[in-house]
Design a protein around this motif. Structure first.
Motif, mmCIF file in Angstrom:
data_model
loop_
_atom_site.group_PDB
_atom_site.id
_atom_site.type_symbol
_atom_site.label_atom_id
_atom_site.label_comp_id
_atom_site.label_asym_id
_atom_site.label_seq_id
_atom_site.Cartn_x
_atom_site.Cartn_y
_atom_site.Cartn_z
ATOM 1 N N ASP A 153 34.917 28.767 47.627
ATOM 2 C CA ASP A 153 33.916 27.737 47.924
ATOM 3 C C ASP A 153 33.627 26.833 46.723
ATOM 4 O OD1 ASP A 153 33.705 28.829 50.437
ATOM 5 O OD2 ASP A 153 31.929 30.042 49.971
ATOM 6 N N ASN A 154 34.396 27.056 45.617
ATOM 7 C CA ASN A 154 34.245 26.261 44.401
ATOM 8 C C ASN A 154 32.823 26.327 43.843
ATOM 9 O OD1 ASN A 154 35.481 24.702 42.411
ATOM 10 N ND2 ASN A 154 34.832 22.774 43.347
ATOM 11 N N LYS A 155 32.210 27.503 43.925
ATOM 12 C CA LYS A 155 30.875 27.715 43.367
ATOM 13 C C LYS A 155 30.994 28.172 41.912
ATOM 14 C CE LYS A 155 28.536 29.155 47.663
ATOM 15 N NZ LYS A 155 27.823 30.283 48.312
ATOM 16 N N SER A 156 29.952 27.915 41.130
ATOM 17 C CA SER A 156 29.943 28.328 39.729
ATOM 18 C C SER A 156 29.908 29.851 39.628
ATOM 19 C CB SER A 156 28.726 27.743 39.012
ATOM 20 O OG SER A 156 28.602 28.294 37.718
ATOM 21 N N LEU A 157 30.875 30.411 38.904
ATOM 22 C CA LEU A 157 30.946 31.865 38.751
ATOM 23 C C LEU A 157 29.854 32.398 37.826
ATOM 24 C CD1 LEU A 157 34.817 32.352 38.529
ATOM 25 C CD2 LEU A 157 33.326 32.681 40.496
ATOM 26 N N GLU A 158 29.215 31.501 37.069
ATOM 27 C CA GLU A 158 28.124 31.926 36.189
ATOM 28 C C GLU A 158 26.957 32.513 36.995
ATOM 29 O OE1 GLU A 158 27.047 28.642 33.765
ATOM 30 O OE2 GLU A 158 28.958 28.605 32.669
ATOM 31 N N LYS A 159 26.850 32.101 38.273
ATOM 32 C CA LYS A 159 25.769 32.612 39.133
ATOM 33 C C LYS A 159 25.907 34.109 39.397
ATOM 34 C CE LYS A 159 23.727 28.606 39.961
ATOM 35 N NZ LYS A 159 22.333 28.331 39.545
ATOM 36 N N LEU A 160 27.120 34.637 39.224
ATOM 37 C CA LEU A 160 27.336 36.071 39.479
ATOM 38 C C LEU A 160 26.501 36.938 38.538
ATOM 39 C CD1 LEU A 160 31.209 36.066 39.983
ATOM 40 C CD2 LEU A 160 29.488 36.541 41.734
ATOM 41 N N SER A 161 26.257 36.426 37.313
ATOM 42 C CA SER A 161 25.460 37.192 36.350
ATOM 43 C C SER A 161 24.003 37.307 36.777
ATOM 44 C CB SER A 161 25.549 36.555 34.958
ATOM 45 O OG SER A 161 25.018 35.246 34.981
ATOM 46 N N GLU A 162 23.574 36.455 37.707
ATOM 47 C CA GLU A 162 22.212 36.539 38.236
ATOM 48 C C GLU A 162 22.122 37.548 39.380
ATOM 49 O OE1 GLU A 162 21.082 32.623 39.413
ATOM 50 O OE2 GLU A 162 21.560 31.721 37.460
ATOM 51 N N ILE A 163 23.293 37.953 39.886
ATOM 52 C CA ILE A 163 23.339 38.879 41.031
ATOM 53 C C ILE A 163 23.656 40.303 40.593
ATOM 54 C CG2 ILE A 163 24.427 39.328 43.271
ATOM 55 C CD1 ILE A 163 25.220 36.355 43.357
ATOM 56 N N TYR A 164 24.579 40.432 39.621
ATOM 57 C CA TYR A 164 25.066 41.755 39.222
ATOM 58 C C TYR A 164 24.817 42.015 37.737
ATOM 59 C CZ TYR A 164 27.589 41.209 43.629
ATOM 60 O OH TYR A 164 27.912 40.995 44.948
ATOM 61 N N GLU A 165 24.652 43.291 37.396
ATOM 62 C CA GLU A 165 24.461 43.674 36.005
ATOM 63 C C GLU A 165 25.755 43.434 35.224
ATOM 64 O OE1 GLU A 165 22.570 47.455 35.127
ATOM 65 O OE2 GLU A 165 21.932 47.590 37.222
ATOM 66 N N PRO A 166 25.634 43.065 33.932
ATOM 67 C CA PRO A 166 26.827 42.793 33.111
ATOM 68 C C PRO A 166 27.835 43.942 33.088
ATOM 69 C CG PRO A 166 24.851 42.046 31.978
ATOM 70 C CD PRO A 166 24.393 42.789 33.195
ATOM 71 N N LYS A 167 27.337 45.189 33.083
ATOM 72 C CA LYS A 167 28.262 46.334 33.002
ATOM 73 C C LYS A 167 29.168 46.416 34.228
ATOM 74 C CE LYS A 167 24.937 49.749 34.834
ATOM 75 N NZ LYS A 167 24.223 51.019 34.539
ATOM 76 N N PHE A 168 28.642 46.026 35.401
ATOM 77 C CA PHE A 168 29.467 46.045 36.617
ATOM 78 C C PHE A 168 30.463 44.884 36.614
ATOM 79 C CE2 PHE A 168 25.554 48.205 38.402
ATOM 80 C CZ PHE A 168 26.128 49.467 38.400
ATOM 81 N N LEU A 169 30.021 43.728 36.127
ATOM 82 C CA LEU A 169 30.929 42.585 36.048
ATOM 83 C C LEU A 169 32.069 42.866 35.079
ATOM 84 C CD1 LEU A 169 28.407 39.587 35.987
ATOM 85 C CD2 LEU A 169 29.830 40.331 37.901
ATOM 86 N N LYS A 170 31.739 43.470 33.943
ATOM 87 C CA LYS A 170 32.774 43.797 32.948
ATOM 88 C C LYS A 170 33.775 44.787 33.524
ATOM 89 C CE LYS A 170 33.493 45.506 28.254
ATOM 90 N NZ LYS A 170 32.861 46.049 27.031
ATOM 91 N N ARG A 171 33.271 45.755 34.266
ATOM 92 C CA ARG A 171 34.137 46.792 34.844
ATOM 93 C C ARG A 171 35.118 46.224 35.857
ATOM 94 N NH1 ARG A 171 30.919 51.573 37.474
ATOM 95 N NH2 ARG A 171 31.439 50.512 39.421
ATOM 96 N N SER A 172 34.776 45.077 36.438
ATOM 97 C CA SER A 172 35.652 44.481 37.443
ATOM 98 C C SER A 172 36.971 44.000 36.842
ATOM 99 C CB SER A 172 34.955 43.300 38.123
ATOM 100 O OG SER A 172 34.882 42.183 37.257
ATOM 101 N N GLY A 173 36.957 43.714 35.520
ATOM 102 C CA GLY A 173 38.168 43.286 34.836
ATOM 103 C C GLY A 173 38.612 41.875 35.170
ATOM 104 N N LEU A 174 37.761 41.108 35.835
ATOM 105 C CA LEU A 174 38.133 39.740 36.214
ATOM 106 C C LEU A 174 38.012 38.798 35.013
ATOM 107 C CD1 LEU A 174 36.370 39.605 39.697
ATOM 108 C CD2 LEU A 174 38.806 39.957 39.234
ATOM 109 N N LEU A 175 38.967 37.890 34.882
ATOM 110 C CA LEU A 175 39.029 37.006 33.724
ATOM 111 C C LEU A 175 37.992 35.896 33.766
ATOM 112 C CD1 LEU A 175 42.906 36.481 33.655
ATOM 113 C CD2 LEU A 175 41.587 38.188 32.400
ATOM 114 N N SER A 176 37.844 35.277 34.925
ATOM 115 C CA SER A 176 37.052 34.054 35.021
ATOM 116 C C SER A 176 35.548 34.289 34.962
ATOM 117 C CB SER A 176 37.406 33.278 36.290
ATOM 118 O OG SER A 176 37.461 34.119 37.412
#
Length: 357
Positions: free
Chosen positions: A170-193
């Motif tokens: 949907d071409n949404k800003s991925l920075e918004k994900l940090s408002e939804i999920y804790e950093p430790k879970f985002l880091k664990r996902s291993g996603l680059l972007s």
């Protein structure tokens, strides 16, 4: 904990020159052709903290140990990296290992340094890198959400993968994900972007104080909060000088601090990091923790046994430790506190842990 910053960018933007400057070394090959960096160079840099120098003086410590940051000079990528173009596959696998990404962007004209694109445009260059990372993530997400592999993920990982996929499509800003999920879970996902990012505009010498049209245009569009203006070549020159000459040279250039100091400061802010200290006659040492860490979590940075057997943390603020010249006077004046498991460590706290073995 030591955090890792990966220096990325298109070929010939100055990554190896900046790496050599930051790590005060010459191990990274810098040359006027694409892909002169094939394997990633890794440099571990002490985080100079004047507070630690003061603690060493007060405690008359035999040793002084700074906390560290690792910089990784990752091979340049090109358009099509997600499909294996250039050094794409190697680049993308190396970058998965870092805590934060330092985007180095060419913001200088030069007839002697080859440009892989026809003109200087840092916003376009950033878009190339970001697009390749998103494409690589899309491929990774689709594989991991495949029925065969989905069962290997836990619920939160599957949710993050699905949400990231929707955001990219949907071409949404991925920075918004940090408002939804804790950093430790985002880091664990291993996603680059979705990794935290800093943007470094590499300018020429005459633009080091106020930037130039390229850096100003970039900041106008991307903002200044996570953007730094540096001249990699000047930083390299600074680090080759003796202390007094370095100070004079920086004054001449009207630089208040080195690019390394600025980068570390921004990196700590970006990753929400704090520093606590231990100090005694044997050694004074700085330790890096996540902001908001509890006393047992801080103890665990020293040794897992400290965290498992945690009882109390003898705690003195840095200012009180300095004002009262160490542990003894701080105790006498009632400035030393015994903190329990719920205590959240503050930046600059001087700690001594009590624990069961």
């Amino acid at each position: 904990m030591s955090f890792k910053c990966g220096i990325v960018g298109l070929p010939n933007v100055g990554k190896s020159t900046l790496f050599n400057a930051l790590t005060n070394s010459s191990i990274a090959q810098a040359a006027n052709f694409p892909f002169c960096t094939i394997e990633p160079n890794i440099g571990v840099v002490p985080v100079i903290d004047k507070r630690l120098d003061k603690l060493v003086e007060i405690s008359k410590s035999k040793k002084k140990i700074y906390t560290t940051i690792s910089f990784i000079d990752i091979a340049g990528l090109v358009k099509g990296a997600s499909k294996g173009e250039g050094l794409g596959n190697k680049f993308l696998s190396n970058i998965r290992e870092v805590d934060a990404i330092v985007h180095l962007l060419r913001c200088f004209d030069s007839s002697s340094i080859q440009n892989v694109n026809p003109n200087v445009d840092p916003i376009r260059d950033l878009e190339i890198i970001e697009t390749e990372m998103k494409l690589a993530d899309l491929e990774s997400i689709e594989k991991r959400l495949d029925k065969k592999n989905k069962k290997n993920n836990d619920d939160i990982e599957n949710e993050i993968l699905k949400t990231t996929l929707d955001f990219i499509n949907d071409n949404k800003s991925l920075e918004k994900l940090s408002e939804i999920y804790e950093p430790k879970f985002l880091k664990r996902s291993g996603l680059l972007s979705i990794k935290p990012k800093l943007y470094v505009c590499n300018v020429d010498e005459k633009s080091i104080e106020n930037g130039n049209e390229y850096s100003k245009n970039f900041i106008n569009q991307l903002g200044s909060q996570d953007t730094i203006i540096i001249s990699a070549e000047i930083e390299n020159q600074i680090n080759k000088l003796e202390k007094d000459d370095k100070k004079s040279f920086m004054e001449l250039l009207k630089l208040k601090e080195t690019g390394l100091d600025t980068l570390i400061s921004k990196g700590y802010e970006l990753l929400n990091l704090d520093t606590f200290f231990t100090s005694g006659s044997e050694e004074s040492r700085a330790w890096t923790i996540k902001k908001g860490s509890s006393a047992p979590e801080a103890a665990g940075e020293i040794h897992t046994d400290f965290q498992k057997g945690f009882i109390r943390a003898e705690t003195v603020s840095y200012s009180d430790f300095v004002n009262y010249k160490g542990w003894n006077e701080a105790r006498i004046k009632g400035k030393m506190r015994l903190e329990g498991k719920e205590y959240i460590v503050n930046d600059g706290d001087v700690l001594n842990f009590r624990f069961n073995t």
